[in-house]
Structures are given as C-alpha cells and as structure tokens.
Design an enzyme around this catalytic site. Structure first.
Site, PDB file in Angstrom:
ATOM      1  N   ARG A   1       4.898 -12.791  10.135  1.00  0.00           N
ATOM      2  CA  ARG A   1       5.499 -11.510   9.798  1.00  0.00           C
ATOM      3  C   ARG A   1       6.786 -11.323  10.578  1.00  0.00           C
ATOM      4  O   ARG A   1       7.051 -12.008  11.558  1.00  0.00           O
ATOM      5  CB  ARG A   1       4.526 -10.366  10.018  1.00  0.00           C
TER       6      ARG A   1
ATOM      7  N   LYS B   1       4.006   1.049   9.407  1.00  0.00           N
ATOM      8  CA  LYS B   1       4.234   2.283   8.659  1.00  0.00           C
ATOM      9  C   LYS B   1       3.609   3.491   9.347  1.00  0.00           C
ATOM     10  O   LYS B   1       4.140   4.591   9.281  1.00  0.00           O
ATOM     11  CB  LYS B   1       3.638   2.147   7.252  1.00  0.00           C
TER      12      LYS B   1
ATOM     13  N   GLU C   1       0.879  -1.167   0.000  1.00  0.00           N
ATOM     14  CA  GLU C   1       0.000   0.000   0.000  1.00  0.00           C
ATOM     15  C   GLU C   1       0.923   1.225   0.000  1.00  0.00           C
ATOM     16  O   GLU C   1       1.784   1.331   0.873  1.00  0.00           O
ATOM     17  CB  GLU C   1      -0.858  -0.033   1.268  1.00  0.00           C
TER      18      GLU C   1
HETATM   19  P1  ATP Z   1       2.308  -1.911   7.939  1.00  0.00           P
HETATM   20  O1  ATP Z   1       1.441  -2.505   8.998  1.00  0.00           O
HETATM   21  O2  ATP Z   1       3.721  -1.763   8.324  1.00  0.00           O
HETATM   22  O3  ATP Z   1       1.732  -0.686   7.357  1.00  0.00           O
HETATM   23  P2  ATP Z   1       1.183  -3.424   5.881  1.00  0.00           P
HETATM   24  O4  ATP Z   1       0.964  -4.864   5.969  1.00  0.00           O
HETATM   25  O5  ATP Z   1       0.011  -2.541   6.025  1.00  0.00           O
HETATM   26  O6  ATP Z   1       2.345  -3.011   6.833  1.00  0.00           O
HETATM   27  P3  ATP Z   1       1.455  -3.333   3.078  1.00  0.00           P
HETATM   28  O7  ATP Z   1       2.052  -2.275   2.240  1.00  0.00           O
HETATM   29  O8  ATP Z   1      -0.004  -3.531   3.008  1.00  0.00           O
HETATM   30  O9  ATP Z   1       1.901  -3.031   4.551  1.00  0.00           O
HETATM   31  O10 ATP Z   1       2.215  -4.704   2.891  1.00  0.00           O
HETATM   32  C1  ATP Z   1       2.665  -5.229   1.675  1.00  0.00           C
HETATM   33  C2  ATP Z   1       3.056  -6.659   1.890  1.00  0.00           C
HETATM   34  O11 ATP Z   1       4.102  -6.738   2.840  1.00  0.00           O
HETATM   35  C3  ATP Z   1       1.916  -7.492   2.437  1.00  0.00           C
HETATM   36  O12 ATP Z   1       1.860  -8.689   1.720  1.00  0.00           O
HETATM   37  C4  ATP Z   1       2.267  -7.713   3.871  1.00  0.00           C
HETATM   38  O13 ATP Z   1       1.771  -8.934   4.327  1.00  0.00           O
HETATM   39  C5  ATP Z   1       3.788  -7.677   3.837  1.00  0.00           C
HETATM   40  N1  ATP Z   1       4.327  -7.241   5.130  1.00  0.00           N
HETATM   41  C6  ATP Z   1       4.073  -6.096   5.782  1.00  0.00           C
HETATM   42  N2  ATP Z   1       4.682  -6.064   6.974  1.00  0.00           N
HETATM   43  C7  ATP Z   1       5.384  -7.216   7.083  1.00  0.00           C
HETATM   44  C8  ATP Z   1       6.237  -7.790   8.080  1.00  0.00           C
HETATM   45  N3  ATP Z   1       6.499  -7.158   9.220  1.00  0.00           N
HETATM   46  N4  ATP Z   1       6.769  -9.008   7.840  1.00  0.00           N
HETATM   47  C9  ATP Z   1       6.521  -9.650   6.697  1.00  0.00           C
HETATM   48  N5  ATP Z   1       5.730  -9.176   5.713  1.00  0.00           N
HETATM   49  C10 ATP Z   1       5.166  -7.975   5.895  1.00  0.00           C
HETATM   50 MG    MG Z   2      -1.668  -2.391   4.949  1.00  0.00          MG
END
Ligand code: ATP
Ligand code: MG
Length: 547
Positions: free
Chosen positions: A273, A283, A46
């Site tokens: 994760r 983020k 995202e």
């Molecule tokens: P955040 O909570 O940090 O904003 P998010 O999951 O909302 O992270 P996205 O941009 O939606 O961030 O994530 C893109 C991809 O990265 C998704 O497939 C998500 O599962 C993966 N991802 C995000 N954070 C992690 C993590 N800490 N470990 C492994 N994979 C991750």
């Molecule tokens: Mg997200």
C-alpha cells in the site's frame, strides 16, 4: 578511440514497456490461456469516505492493467456494512476516478447487488455441512480463537444439526434475534495455522436500513465472505488488493472453490500500500479531521484526498506519474511526500503560464518615467513551450515589488534591490534605487524610489546590459487584488500515526495555512477561472480555488 568500437548499453527494457510484477503475472496468465485469456479487474471502494492518494495507487493498477491488456475494470462499491455508507461518498468516488482519467463504462456494481446470491450460497454451505449458526457472542468466540501458535477451541454449536442451522439462519435474516446474539460461521479448521481459517464469521445480524436494499436484510455478509464471491459473480480474473489481505487469501480461495462450478477462478494478488510521510491515509482518520473541523472539508487542499489534491492544483497526470514512479512491490514502504510534490511541479512546469504576482507588496516609484505613460510589455508565457505564446503586461510609473526583494542594508550575497543598487525588472527595464520613504513610527518602508534606464528594454541599445538580480513586479494602477493562501504540510511529524502516547492530531502543523490578503496580481489573472493553474514567477505554483 575508434568510434566504431564503442560499446553501447541499452538502459531501459523494450523502450520503456517494462511491466510491474502484477502485469507480468497477468501477461503469463494470458499466455497460458487461463480463464480463456480474459483480463477483468475491479476497484472495490467502501463508500465510507473520500478517496485518497493511496486509492489512486490502487485505481491506476486496477484500471491501468486492464487497459494495458485490452481488458475491463469494474467499479464495485463494497457496501456490506449498512452503518457507515453515504451517497455523498459514492458520488465523490465516481468523480475522482473519472478525473484521474479512468472509466468503468456501464459496469458499476454494489456488493449489495449480490446479497440474494450470497445468501443462497450461505444456505448452500449450511446444507453441505460447511457452515453453522453460533449462539455465542463475539467475546466468547474471540476467546476460543487461540493464538497463531496455539490452536483454537471448537464452538459448542459447531456440530449443530443441519436443519437447525437452516432454521436459525432464516430467522436471523428475518430479524427475529438481537444484534450480536448469533452469527453464521464457516466450518473450516479451528487448528489451522492461519487464524482466518478458524471458522470465520461470515454473516452477522445488523438491524439497519441499507442505502441500496432498504430494510430487506437483517443479516449482512462479512467483507471476506462477500469479496471473493462478488469477484466470481462478475467474472473478475485478477483481484488486486493491498498486502494486509495476503493472510486472507486462503479463505478467499476456499470460499471461491466452494462456489465455483467450472475451471474459471478469480485470483487475488497483493501489492504494497501507499504510505506517505507527513500525512495520515486512513479514511477514518481523515474523517476525524473533517468532523472536528480541523480542516476545511474532505477537499481541503492540505488533505491527501484526491479532491484535496485537485483543489491544491494537482493534475491527474502528476498523480499518475507519481504512482508510476513509486511502483508496485511486495514490500511495505513509506514514500516521501516531497516526491509527490515533485511530480506536480514537474508536470505544471511544462503546462502552465508563468505570471507576475506580488504577495507581500511594497510600492516602487520610477521617478524619471512619465506620469501618464503605460507600456504593454510582451512576456513569454512559458519558455519551456513556445506554443504557449506570450501576453501583454502593463508597465507604468508606479509598481509593486515583493517587500523582501528590497533590503536597506543588504549583505554581499543579496542580489536584489538596495540603496544605489541596480536590478532588472523582468521583461522590462533595469532600475536603480535612489531614495526611500519610511513610516515615521514603525520604520517600515512605505515607498522605494528608482530611476530607470530607457535603453535596457528588450530590443533597446543596452538590452543585454547585465545586472545580478531580476525581480518580478506588478503595475500598481493595473493590479488585480486577490487573497492568496499558502499551504504547508498538514503534520509536522514524519510519522504522525506511529508515536506512542500521542494522538495523531497532536502533530498537526499550526502553520499549515497562511492567508495573505491584498496580494497584487497582474491584470490578466482577473480572467482566471476556478481550477486554472499558474506559476507565480519566483514563488511557486498556484491554483484558483473553487467558487
Ligand atoms: P482506508 O484504510 O483508508 O479506509 P480501505 O482499504 O479501507 O482504506 P477501501 O475503500 O476498502 O479503503 O479500499 C479500496 C481499495 O483501495 C482496496 O483495494 C484497497 O486495497 C485500496 N487501498 C486503500 N488504501 C490504499 C493505499 N494506501 N495504497 C494502495 N491501495 C490502497
Ligand atoms: Mg476498508
């Protein structure tokens, strides 16, 4: 013992080709010919912030497993929410993925590319009696959701006639209604043990300009409604995501089943994760640090972002090796930040030159060394790798050494310099301290006087004479001055997010950045360019900052 009878155990599988549990699933899917044996993954960020080390774990799996099986990996921006996204983030995400060593070729997509098809699918669900417009606000809907042990209540609008649903949804799209006044919900099962199956909201009204589609849309699909369908439209075979989506999987499958026409199905597989000690990973939290100026931007070297780690001197290989070490499982875990630091030291140890830098200098004068003499000492760049060669470092009568490499009244175990003691200056001579000059007021040592033994140079008759300590040094008239920044952990609590009654910012480490001015570096470093990395002998690894 008879050598011929030794029993030898192989300690790795197939010379290191062992697969993680997801790769084993993929291999099996290929073997049975699922989806014609294709492997196609995607990385779906995202664009609401910079990527962090957790994303690196996902990227290595998405791109890495496609690579391993000769498949493809798409980059797909999940831009279903027009409120938060910015092009700065899109650009940084692309840069970080490339830097890590992966490539999506020509396959960069946006969830918004599919808004028309998603809308058509929603219309189709309405026509099949599988979706309805609910005129209730989010609070009422939440109240009717029930609990995991108590079924939910059906909405009074659930049985709304098909034509009315179609009409209302079109008017929602055209902007006729206020945000929050109506939603479109899938009609599944309000008594399902899985809360996500209790008539989930699939479209909401948002009256915002979208960075890709402008003001075309006044309704936007929810993540759950977009994600699996985008996977389907792109022909994704393995949709890899983190464990929190496990409970969404029945909805993912339900929607894709309604959309699919043939046998092809994308499959969602979840993994744990990445969580790290002494940091925050979301983020949103990282953005808070940036906006409140508690750090110097998203790429502050203390941030767990990929751009921050890059500026700190991490290499793509070190991050990929770290990810490989921690692996992929179905169990939530928290990894030690020290493991990440170990990975970068391991990599830089064999890659970068070991140079001389004195961070807290004190002058050392060799009284029996000629005043105008300069010797070029040949110093090996990296003893781990002969191919890295050597360089010349000037040596003269006046040098700098580290202030803490000298003690006026050293304890027994102190093997560095003190009055009447001898040490070797690395790559040069053995010296002996003969006198001191101190500041009259503060008592601080101003100059250290020594004599040198000319026979102790490499190749000289006493080259092998042993002394206990070896110090690094920089020739004073040749020294290159620089500001050096020492970084420590950004937080001083292992788990800054998990402390009841505290904001995570309460645990910011006040000593996470120390700026040292007027450090004395060997002259070769004047040629160093941004992102060049070095080991400062006896101190650690350093990276030239961006301009
Ligand atoms: P955040 O909570 O940090 O904003 P998010 O999951 O909302 O992270 P996205 O941009 O939606 O961030 O994530 C893109 C991809 O990265 C998704 O497939 C998500 O599962 C993966 N991802 C995000 N954070 C992690 C993590 N800490 N470990 C492994 N994979 C991750
Ligand atoms: Mg997200």
């Amino acid at each position: 013992m008879d050598d011929k009878n030794k029993r030898i155990n192989n300690n790795t599988s197939e010379a290191g080709t062992s697969l993680n549990f997801i790769e084993q699933i993929i291999r099996e899917d290929i073997r049975v010919g699922k989806n014609d044996g294709r492997v196609h993954t995607r990385f779906p960020p995202e664009p609401n912030g910079y990527l962090h080390i957790g994303h690196a774990k996902a990227i290595c799996l998405d791109f890495g497993s496609a690579e391993k099986f000769g498949g493809k990996c798409n980059l797909r921006f999940d831009d279903t929410n027009p409120i938060k996204e910015e092009t700065e983030y899109v650009d940084s995400i692309k840069e970080d993925i490339h830097w890590l060593g992966f490539d999506w070729e020509d396959r960069v997509f946006h969830a918004s590319d599919y808004f028309d098809r998603l809308y058509d699918f929603a219309i189709d669900l309405i026509k099949r009696g599988l979706a309805y417009v609910d005129d209730q606000g989010s609070e009422e809907i939440a109240k009717q959701k029930g609990t995991p042990t108590r079924p939910g209540q059906e909405s009074p609008f659930r049985m709304r006639p098909l034509e009315e649903n179609l009409d209302l949804f079109r008017r929602m799209k055209d902007g006729e209604f206020d945000e929050g006044s109506r939603v479109l919900r899938a009609k599944i099962d309000m008594a399902s043990p899985n809360m996500h199956m209790r008539d989930p909201v699939i479209y909401r009204i948002i009256k915002r300009v979208h960075h890709q589609t402008g003001n075309k849309w006044m309704v936007y699909p929810m993540y759950d409604f977009a994600h699996g369908q985008c996977d389907y439209f792109e022909g994704i075979t393995h949709s890899l995501c983190t464990l929190e989506f496990e409970v969404h999987r029945p909805l993912y499958d339900w929607l894709v089943d309604k959309l699919a026409t043939g046998d092809y199905r994308p499959r969602q597989i979840e993994f744990n994760r990445l969580n790290l000690t002494y940091t925050v990973m979301s983020k949103r939290k990282l953005q808070e640090l940036v906006e409140s100026k508690l750090v110097d931007g998203w790429d502050d070297p203390r941030m767990p972002t990929i751009s921050g780690l890059r500026r700190r001197g991490y290499t793509p290989e070190s991050i990929r090796n770290f990810v490989k070490t921690i692996g992929y499982t179905k169990v939530e875990a928290i990894n030690d930040f020290a493991l990440l630091e170990h990975a970068v030291r391991d990599d830089l140890n064999i890659k970068v030159s070991r140079v001389f830098a004195v961070l807290d200098p004190v002058k050392l004068i060799i009284t029996n060394y000629p005043d105008d003499k300069v010797e070029e000492m040949e110093i090996i760049n990296n003893p781990e790798d002969e191919a890295m060669g050597s360089r010349k470092v000037p040596f003269s009568r006046e040098l700098y050494i580290e202030r803490d490499d000298f003690m006026e009244e050293p304890p027994n175990k102190f093997f560095r310099l003190g009055p009447d003691r001898e040490v070797r200056l690395k790559g040069a001579y053995i010296i002996k301290c003969t006198a001191l000059k101190k500041d009259k007021v503060s008592g601080e040592i101003r100059e250290i006087y020594c004599t040198y033994d000319p026979d102790t140079k490499s190749g000289g008759p006493a080259a092998n004479r042993k002394v206990k300590g070896t110090l690094h040094w920089v020739s004073a008239p040749h020294a290159f001055e620089a500001e050096v920044r020492l970084y420590d952990r950004l937080f001083n609590h292992e788990d800054p997010m998990g402390q009841k009654g505290h904001d995570f910012k309460d645990f910011l480490n006040p000593d996470s950045l120390q700026v040292l001015k007027n450090c004395k570096l060997e002259p070769s470093l004047s040629e160093a360019k941004p992102m060049d990395k070095f080991q400062f002998q006896r101190l650690g690894y350093f990276c030239v900052d961006k301009d």
